[in-house]
Design a protein around this motif. Structure first.
Motif, mmCIF file in Angstrom:
data_model
loop_
_atom_site.group_PDB
_atom_site.id
_atom_site.type_symbol
_atom_site.label_atom_id
_atom_site.label_comp_id
_atom_site.label_asym_id
_atom_site.label_seq_id
_atom_site.Cartn_x
_atom_site.Cartn_y
_atom_site.Cartn_z
ATOM 1 N N GLY A 59 14.217 -11.342 24.179
ATOM 2 C CA GLY A 59 14.181 -9.810 23.682
ATOM 3 C C GLY A 59 15.360 -8.959 22.602
ATOM 4 N N GLY A 60 15.835 -10.211 21.948
ATOM 5 C CA GLY A 60 16.393 -10.269 20.692
ATOM 6 C C GLY A 60 15.352 -9.733 19.470
ATOM 7 N N LYS A 61 16.286 -8.642 18.718
ATOM 8 C CA LYS A 61 15.745 -8.988 16.585
ATOM 9 C C LYS A 61 16.837 -8.261 15.860
ATOM 10 N N ASP A 62 17.094 -9.384 15.574
ATOM 11 C CA ASP A 62 18.695 -9.500 14.577
ATOM 12 C C ASP A 62 18.406 -10.212 13.471
ATOM 13 N N LYS A 63 18.880 -10.051 12.589
ATOM 14 C CA LYS A 63 18.799 -11.038 10.691
ATOM 15 C C LYS A 63 19.398 -12.962 11.444
ATOM 16 N N ARG A 64 19.547 -13.182 12.452
ATOM 17 C CA ARG A 64 19.669 -14.732 12.498
ATOM 18 C C ARG A 64 17.998 -15.111 11.786
ATOM 19 N N TRP A 65 17.210 -14.424 12.675
ATOM 20 C CA TRP A 65 15.302 -14.664 12.181
ATOM 21 C C TRP A 65 14.814 -12.995 10.843
ATOM 22 N N GLN A 66 14.351 -13.924 9.647
ATOM 23 C CA GLN A 66 13.899 -12.823 9.315
ATOM 24 C C GLN A 66 12.846 -12.853 8.596
ATOM 25 N N LYS A 67 12.151 -11.942 8.333
ATOM 26 C CA LYS A 67 10.359 -12.359 8.169
ATOM 27 C C LYS A 67 10.635 -11.533 6.434
ATOM 28 N N ARG A 68 9.859 -12.131 5.355
ATOM 29 C CA ARG A 68 9.821 -11.672 4.422
ATOM 30 C C ARG A 68 8.423 -11.711 3.909
ATOM 31 N N LYS A 69 7.745 -11.248 4.402
ATOM 32 C CA LYS A 69 5.837 -10.592 3.771
ATOM 33 C C LYS A 69 5.210 -10.272 2.695
ATOM 34 N N ASN A 70 4.396 -11.016 1.586
ATOM 35 C CA ASN A 70 3.062 -10.413 0.819
ATOM 36 C C ASN A 70 2.505 -9.152 1.414
ATOM 37 N N ILE A 71 3.102 -7.768 0.917
ATOM 38 C CA ILE A 71 2.776 -6.975 1.043
ATOM 39 C C ILE A 71 1.461 -6.307 -0.826
ATOM 40 N N GLN A 72 0.255 -5.211 -0.298
ATOM 41 C CA GLN A 72 -0.102 -5.243 -1.302
ATOM 42 C C GLN A 72 -0.488 -3.507 -1.579
ATOM 43 N N ASP A 73 -0.558 -3.185 -1.943
ATOM 44 C CA ASP A 73 -0.894 -1.895 -2.547
ATOM 45 C C ASP A 73 -1.233 -0.699 -2.768
ATOM 46 N N VAL A 74 -1.748 0.023 -2.965
ATOM 47 C CA VAL A 74 -3.024 0.965 -3.427
ATOM 48 C C VAL A 74 -2.251 2.588 -3.072
ATOM 49 N N ASN A 75 -2.604 3.041 -4.153
ATOM 50 C CA ASN A 75 -3.240 4.037 -4.326
ATOM 51 C C ASN A 75 -4.573 5.234 -3.561
ATOM 52 N N ALA A 76 -4.119 6.220 -2.888
ATOM 53 C CA ALA A 76 -6.159 6.460 -1.841
ATOM 54 C C ALA A 76 -5.646 8.131 -1.806
ATOM 55 N N VAL A 77 -7.040 8.378 -1.383
ATOM 56 C CA VAL A 77 -7.149 10.018 -1.596
ATOM 57 C C VAL A 77 -7.138 10.571 -0.140
ATOM 58 N N VAL A 78 -6.586 11.472 0.127
ATOM 59 C CA VAL A 78 -6.063 11.711 1.276
ATOM 60 C C VAL A 78 -7.279 12.897 1.750
ATOM 61 N N ALA A 79 -8.354 12.905 2.504
ATOM 62 C CA ALA A 79 -9.452 13.350 2.352
ATOM 63 C C ALA A 79 -9.384 13.808 3.964
ATOM 64 N N GLY A 80 -8.442 13.443 4.898
ATOM 65 C CA GLY A 80 -8.739 14.323 5.701
ATOM 66 C C GLY A 80 -6.741 13.859 6.803
ATOM 67 N N VAL A 81 -7.271 14.740 8.169
ATOM 68 C CA VAL A 81 -5.727 14.394 8.986
ATOM 69 C C VAL A 81 -6.498 14.811 10.178
#
Length: 313
Positions: free
Chosen positions: A185-207
Protein backbone atom coordinates in the motif's frame (compact mmCIF):
# COMPACT_ATOMS: atom_id res chain seq x y z
CA UNK A 1 -4.92 -20.48 4.23
CA UNK A 2 -6.88 -18.08 2.06
CA UNK A 3 -4.61 -15.20 0.99
CA UNK A 4 -6.18 -11.77 1.37
CA UNK A 5 -5.47 -9.37 -1.54
CA UNK A 6 -3.17 -6.45 -0.77
CA UNK A 7 -2.50 -3.12 -2.44
CA UNK A 8 0.84 -3.19 -4.29
CA UNK A 9 3.83 -0.91 -3.73
CA UNK A 10 3.77 2.01 -6.21
CA UNK A 11 6.63 4.10 -7.66
CA UNK A 12 6.54 7.91 -7.71
CA UNK A 13 7.23 10.05 -10.79
CA UNK A 14 10.68 11.56 -11.20
CA UNK A 15 12.40 13.88 -13.67
CA UNK A 16 15.88 12.84 -12.61
CA UNK A 17 17.63 9.48 -12.86
CA UNK A 18 19.21 8.45 -9.54
CA UNK A 19 22.84 7.33 -9.48
CA UNK A 20 24.78 4.95 -7.25
CA UNK A 21 25.32 1.24 -6.70
CA UNK A 22 22.14 0.81 -4.68
CA UNK A 23 19.89 1.56 -7.68
CA UNK A 24 18.73 -0.73 -10.46
CA UNK A 25 16.44 -0.01 -13.39
CA UNK A 26 13.77 -2.08 -15.11
CA UNK A 27 11.67 -1.48 -18.19
CA UNK A 28 8.25 -0.07 -17.32
CA UNK A 29 5.97 -2.43 -19.19
CA UNK A 30 2.82 -0.88 -20.63
CA UNK A 31 0.25 -3.34 -19.41
CA UNK A 32 -1.99 -4.25 -16.47
CA UNK A 33 -0.47 -4.46 -12.98
CA UNK A 34 -1.42 -7.85 -11.58
CA UNK A 35 -0.74 -9.86 -8.44
CA UNK A 36 -1.02 -13.65 -8.58
CA UNK A 37 -2.13 -15.36 -5.35
CA UNK A 38 -1.77 -19.11 -4.81
CA UNK A 39 -2.50 -20.46 -1.33
CA UNK A 40 -1.44 -24.01 -2.17
CA UNK A 41 -4.71 -25.02 -3.77
CA UNK A 42 -6.46 -22.11 -5.49
CA UNK A 43 -5.09 -19.34 -7.73
CA UNK A 44 -6.48 -15.81 -8.03
CA UNK A 45 -5.39 -12.85 -10.13
CA UNK A 46 -6.14 -9.44 -8.58
CA UNK A 47 -5.32 -6.13 -10.26
CA UNK A 48 -4.01 -2.94 -8.66
CA UNK A 49 -7.53 -1.69 -7.92
CA UNK A 50 -8.46 -4.91 -6.14
CA UNK A 51 -10.59 -6.31 -8.97
CA UNK A 52 -10.53 -10.04 -9.68
CA UNK A 53 -9.23 -10.91 -13.15
CA UNK A 54 -8.67 -14.65 -12.70
CA UNK A 55 -11.08 -15.69 -15.46
CA UNK A 56 -9.50 -13.39 -18.03
CA UNK A 57 -6.06 -15.05 -17.99
CA UNK A 58 -6.34 -18.87 -17.95
CA UNK A 59 -2.67 -19.12 -19.01
CA UNK A 60 -1.72 -18.20 -15.43
CA UNK A 61 -4.06 -20.48 -13.46
CA UNK A 62 -1.51 -23.30 -13.01
CA UNK A 63 1.22 -21.64 -10.96
CA UNK A 64 3.17 -24.94 -10.78
CA UNK A 65 3.91 -24.47 -14.49
CA UNK A 66 5.95 -21.34 -13.78
CA UNK A 67 6.72 -21.32 -10.04
CA UNK A 68 8.32 -23.96 -7.78
CA UNK A 69 6.84 -22.51 -4.57
CA UNK A 70 3.95 -24.40 -2.94
CA UNK A 71 2.24 -21.09 -2.08
CA UNK A 72 3.12 -17.68 -3.44
CA UNK A 73 2.15 -14.08 -4.16
CA UNK A 74 3.79 -12.64 -7.26
CA UNK A 75 3.75 -9.05 -8.51
CA UNK A 76 4.12 -8.04 -12.13
CA UNK A 77 2.61 -6.65 -15.30
CA UNK A 78 0.50 -8.52 -17.84
CA UNK A 79 1.37 -7.30 -21.32
CA UNK A 80 0.41 -8.00 -24.93
CA UNK A 81 3.04 -7.45 -27.60
CA UNK A 82 2.48 -5.95 -31.05
CA UNK A 83 5.56 -6.12 -33.28
CA UNK A 84 7.66 -6.67 -30.17
CA UNK A 85 6.31 -3.59 -28.35
CA UNK A 86 3.79 -3.72 -25.48
CA UNK A 87 0.33 -2.50 -26.50
CA UNK A 88 -1.97 -1.31 -23.72
CA UNK A 89 -4.86 -1.31 -26.20
CA UNK A 90 -4.33 -5.00 -26.96
CA UNK A 91 -4.03 -6.17 -23.37
CA UNK A 92 -7.24 -4.32 -22.55
CA UNK A 93 -8.96 -6.44 -25.20
CA UNK A 94 -8.31 -9.32 -22.82
CA UNK A 95 -8.78 -7.56 -19.51
CA UNK A 96 -12.21 -6.14 -20.31
CA UNK A 97 -13.82 -9.46 -21.25
CA UNK A 98 -16.42 -11.13 -19.03
CA UNK A 99 -17.99 -13.95 -21.12
CA UNK A 100 -16.28 -17.35 -21.16
CA UNK A 101 -16.68 -17.85 -24.91
CA UNK A 102 -15.08 -14.48 -25.66
CA UNK A 103 -12.23 -15.15 -23.22
CA UNK A 104 -11.44 -18.50 -24.85
CA UNK A 105 -11.41 -16.95 -28.32
CA UNK A 106 -9.27 -13.99 -27.27
CA UNK A 107 -6.64 -16.25 -25.65
CA UNK A 108 -5.65 -17.29 -29.17
CA UNK A 109 -6.07 -13.86 -30.72
CA UNK A 110 -4.17 -11.85 -28.09
CA UNK A 111 -1.33 -13.79 -26.41
CA UNK A 112 -0.14 -12.32 -23.12
CA UNK A 113 3.07 -12.42 -21.10
CA UNK A 114 3.21 -11.98 -17.33
CA UNK A 115 6.33 -9.92 -16.61
CA UNK A 116 7.15 -10.67 -12.95
CA UNK A 117 9.28 -8.22 -10.97
CA UNK A 118 8.61 -9.05 -7.31
CA UNK A 119 7.53 -11.67 -4.78
CA UNK A 120 5.62 -10.93 -1.57
CA UNK A 121 4.89 -14.37 -0.13
CA UNK A 122 6.62 -17.74 -0.56
CA UNK A 123 5.96 -21.18 0.94
CA UNK A 124 3.77 -19.91 3.76
CA UNK A 125 6.00 -16.94 4.66
CA UNK A 126 5.70 -13.22 3.95
CA UNK A 127 8.94 -11.96 2.39
CA UNK A 128 7.97 -8.29 2.11
CA UNK A 129 10.40 -7.45 4.93
CA UNK A 130 13.37 -8.70 2.93
CA UNK A 131 15.37 -6.32 0.75
CA UNK A 132 14.66 -6.08 -2.96
CA UNK A 133 18.05 -7.69 -3.60
CA UNK A 134 17.02 -10.69 -1.49
CA UNK A 135 13.57 -10.90 -3.08
CA UNK A 136 15.07 -10.86 -6.56
CA UNK A 137 17.39 -13.73 -5.61
CA UNK A 138 14.36 -15.67 -4.30
CA UNK A 139 12.46 -15.01 -7.53
CA UNK A 140 15.30 -16.47 -9.57
CA UNK A 141 15.19 -19.61 -7.42
CA UNK A 142 11.46 -20.28 -7.66
CA UNK A 143 10.48 -18.94 -11.08
CA UNK A 144 10.26 -21.20 -14.14
CA UNK A 145 10.08 -18.93 -17.21
CA UNK A 146 7.86 -20.04 -20.08
CA UNK A 147 6.28 -18.34 -23.13
CA UNK A 148 3.62 -16.70 -20.92
CA UNK A 149 5.74 -15.88 -17.87
CA UNK A 150 9.06 -14.04 -17.72
CA UNK A 151 11.26 -12.50 -15.04
CA UNK A 152 11.78 -8.77 -15.56
CA UNK A 153 15.54 -8.13 -16.03
CA UNK A 154 17.30 -5.52 -13.90
CA UNK A 155 20.07 -3.23 -15.12
CA UNK A 156 22.67 -1.12 -13.36
CA UNK A 157 23.38 1.24 -16.29
CA UNK A 158 20.34 3.43 -15.72
CA UNK A 159 21.00 6.16 -18.35
CA UNK A 160 21.57 3.51 -21.03
CA UNK A 161 18.33 1.67 -20.23
CA UNK A 162 16.40 4.95 -20.32
CA UNK A 163 17.91 5.72 -23.72
CA UNK A 164 16.97 2.27 -24.99
CA UNK A 165 13.40 2.73 -23.72
CA UNK A 166 13.17 5.97 -25.71
CA UNK A 167 14.64 4.44 -28.85
CA UNK A 168 12.13 1.58 -28.77
CA UNK A 169 9.21 3.87 -27.82
CA UNK A 170 8.57 2.03 -24.56
CA UNK A 171 6.59 3.56 -21.71
CA UNK A 172 9.68 4.33 -19.65
CA UNK A 173 11.70 2.80 -16.82
CA UNK A 174 11.25 2.05 -13.12
CA UNK A 175 14.10 2.75 -10.71
CA UNK A 176 14.37 0.74 -7.51
CA UNK A 177 16.50 0.83 -4.37
CA UNK A 178 18.04 -2.62 -3.91
CA UNK A 179 17.83 -2.19 -0.14
CA UNK A 180 14.12 -1.41 -0.12
CA UNK A 181 11.57 -3.64 1.57
CA UNK A 182 8.18 -4.11 -0.11
CA UNK A 183 5.79 -1.53 1.37
CA UNK A 184 2.26 -2.91 0.94
CA UNK A 185 0.00 0.00 0.00
CA UNK A 186 3.03 2.29 -0.07
CA UNK A 187 4.21 4.85 -2.59
CA UNK A 188 7.55 6.56 -2.03
CA UNK A 189 10.91 7.45 -3.58
CA UNK A 190 12.46 4.02 -2.97
CA UNK A 191 10.66 3.13 -6.21
CA UNK A 192 10.59 5.79 -8.92
CA UNK A 193 9.40 5.91 -12.52
CA UNK A 194 10.59 7.98 -15.46
CA UNK A 195 8.16 8.04 -18.36
CA UNK A 196 8.76 8.90 -21.99
CA UNK A 197 6.13 11.59 -22.35
CA UNK A 198 5.11 13.31 -25.57
CA UNK A 199 3.41 16.70 -25.90
CA UNK A 200 1.16 18.56 -28.31
CA UNK A 201 -0.43 22.02 -28.62
CA UNK A 202 -4.14 21.50 -29.07
CA UNK A 203 -7.22 23.65 -29.69
CA UNK A 204 -9.88 23.76 -26.97
CA UNK A 205 -13.24 23.39 -28.70
CA UNK A 206 -15.50 22.45 -25.83
CA UNK A 207 -15.83 21.96 -22.09
CA UNK A 208 -17.72 19.76 -19.67
CA UNK A 209 -18.93 20.67 -16.19
CA UNK A 210 -19.21 19.14 -12.77
CA UNK A 211 -21.14 20.97 -10.05
CA UNK A 212 -21.13 24.14 -12.14
CA UNK A 213 -17.35 24.22 -12.65
CA UNK A 214 -15.52 23.21 -15.86
CA UNK A 215 -13.82 19.88 -15.20
CA UNK A 216 -12.45 18.94 -18.63
CA UNK A 217 -11.38 20.49 -21.92
CA UNK A 218 -12.25 18.87 -25.26
CA UNK A 219 -9.24 19.01 -27.56
CA UNK A 220 -8.66 19.00 -31.30
CA UNK A 221 -6.11 19.36 -34.11
CA UNK A 222 -6.65 20.49 -37.68
CA UNK A 223 -6.08 17.95 -40.43
CA UNK A 224 -4.71 18.65 -43.91
CA UNK A 225 -8.22 19.52 -45.14
CA UNK A 226 -8.69 22.16 -42.46
CA UNK A 227 -11.15 20.10 -40.42
CA UNK A 228 -10.90 20.14 -36.64
CA UNK A 229 -10.49 16.56 -35.44
CA UNK A 230 -11.28 15.56 -31.87
CA UNK A 231 -8.23 13.99 -30.12
CA UNK A 232 -9.51 13.56 -26.58
CA UNK A 233 -10.41 15.36 -23.39
CA UNK A 234 -8.24 16.35 -20.44
CA UNK A 235 -9.12 17.36 -16.90
CA UNK A 236 -5.87 16.73 -15.07
CA UNK A 237 -2.47 18.37 -15.07
CA UNK A 238 -0.97 21.55 -13.68
CA UNK A 239 -4.08 23.74 -13.53
CA UNK A 240 -5.20 24.73 -10.04
CA UNK A 241 -8.60 25.52 -8.55
CA UNK A 242 -8.27 29.22 -9.46
CA UNK A 243 -7.47 28.29 -13.07
CA UNK A 244 -10.60 26.15 -13.40
CA UNK A 245 -12.74 28.94 -11.94
CA UNK A 246 -11.27 31.39 -14.44
CA UNK A 247 -11.89 28.95 -17.29
CA UNK A 248 -15.48 28.51 -16.12
CA UNK A 249 -16.09 32.26 -16.07
CA UNK A 250 -14.51 32.93 -19.46
CA UNK A 251 -16.08 29.91 -21.17
CA UNK A 252 -19.55 31.20 -20.29
CA UNK A 253 -19.02 34.05 -22.75
CA UNK A 254 -17.58 31.85 -25.53
CA UNK A 255 -20.47 29.42 -26.08
CA UNK A 256 -21.41 28.49 -29.66
CA UNK A 257 -24.29 26.34 -30.88
CA UNK A 258 -22.64 23.97 -33.37
CA UNK A 259 -20.07 21.29 -32.63
CA UNK A 260 -16.69 22.49 -33.99
CA UNK A 261 -15.32 18.96 -34.47
CA UNK A 262 -15.68 17.15 -37.80
CA UNK A 263 -15.87 13.81 -35.97
CA UNK A 264 -17.77 12.52 -32.95
CA UNK A 265 -16.42 12.98 -29.43
CA UNK A 266 -16.24 10.66 -26.45
CA UNK A 267 -17.96 13.29 -24.30
CA UNK A 268 -20.81 14.39 -26.57
CA UNK A 269 -23.37 14.28 -23.75
CA UNK A 270 -23.08 17.33 -21.53
CA UNK A 271 -20.47 19.01 -23.71
CA UNK A 272 -20.67 22.77 -24.28
CA UNK A 273 -18.99 24.04 -27.45
CA UNK A 274 -16.94 27.22 -27.37
CA UNK A 275 -15.23 29.59 -29.82
CA UNK A 276 -11.89 28.36 -31.06
CA UNK A 277 -9.64 30.77 -29.19
CA UNK A 278 -7.79 28.72 -26.59
CA UNK A 279 -4.70 26.59 -27.13
CA UNK A 280 -3.20 24.36 -24.44
CA UNK A 281 -0.02 22.36 -24.23
CA UNK A 282 -0.82 18.77 -23.28
CA UNK A 283 1.55 16.00 -22.23
CA UNK A 284 0.48 12.49 -23.11
CA UNK A 285 1.80 8.96 -23.15
CA UNK A 286 0.89 7.85 -26.67
CA UNK A 287 -1.71 7.96 -29.44
CA UNK A 288 -4.40 5.29 -29.16
CA UNK A 289 -5.42 3.28 -32.25
CA UNK A 290 -8.58 5.43 -32.30
CA UNK A 291 -6.57 8.63 -32.76
CA UNK A 292 -6.99 10.06 -29.26
CA UNK A 293 -4.46 10.94 -26.58
CA UNK A 294 -3.71 8.40 -23.86
CA UNK A 295 -3.30 9.88 -20.37
CA UNK A 296 -3.39 13.55 -21.44
CA UNK A 297 -2.22 16.07 -18.85
CA UNK A 298 -2.76 19.82 -19.28
CA UNK A 299 0.48 21.75 -18.78
CA UNK A 300 -0.44 25.33 -19.66
CA UNK A 301 -2.38 27.66 -21.94
CA UNK A 302 -0.29 28.70 -24.95
CA UNK A 303 -0.41 31.98 -26.84
CA UNK A 304 -0.63 30.95 -30.49
CA UNK A 305 -3.02 30.91 -33.42
CA UNK A 306 -5.37 27.91 -33.05
CA UNK A 307 -5.11 27.30 -36.81
CA UNK A 308 -1.46 26.42 -36.30
CA UNK A 309 -2.45 23.39 -34.22
CA UNK A 310 -2.14 20.79 -36.92
CA UNK A 311 -1.56 17.07 -36.88
CA UNK A 312 -0.95 14.19 -39.25
CA UNK A 313 -4.30 12.58 -38.49
Amino acid sequence: MKLTPVKPFEPIMTDHLPAGDKWIAQIKWDGVRMLVYNDGSDTELINRKGNNRTRQYPELWDTSAYCKADSVILDGEIIALVNGVPSFHQVMRRDSLRQEQQIRARVQQVPIVYMIFDILYCNGEWVTGRTLNERQALLKEVLIPNPHVQLVPSYTDIPLLYEVSQQHQLEGIVLKDLGSVYAIGGKDKRWQKRKNIQDVNAVVAGVTYRDGIVNALLLGLYDEDGRLIYIGHAGTGKLGVADWRRITKEASGMVVKDRPFANQTERQKGAVWIRLEWVVKVNFLEWTPGGTLRQPSIQAFVEMDPRECRGDL
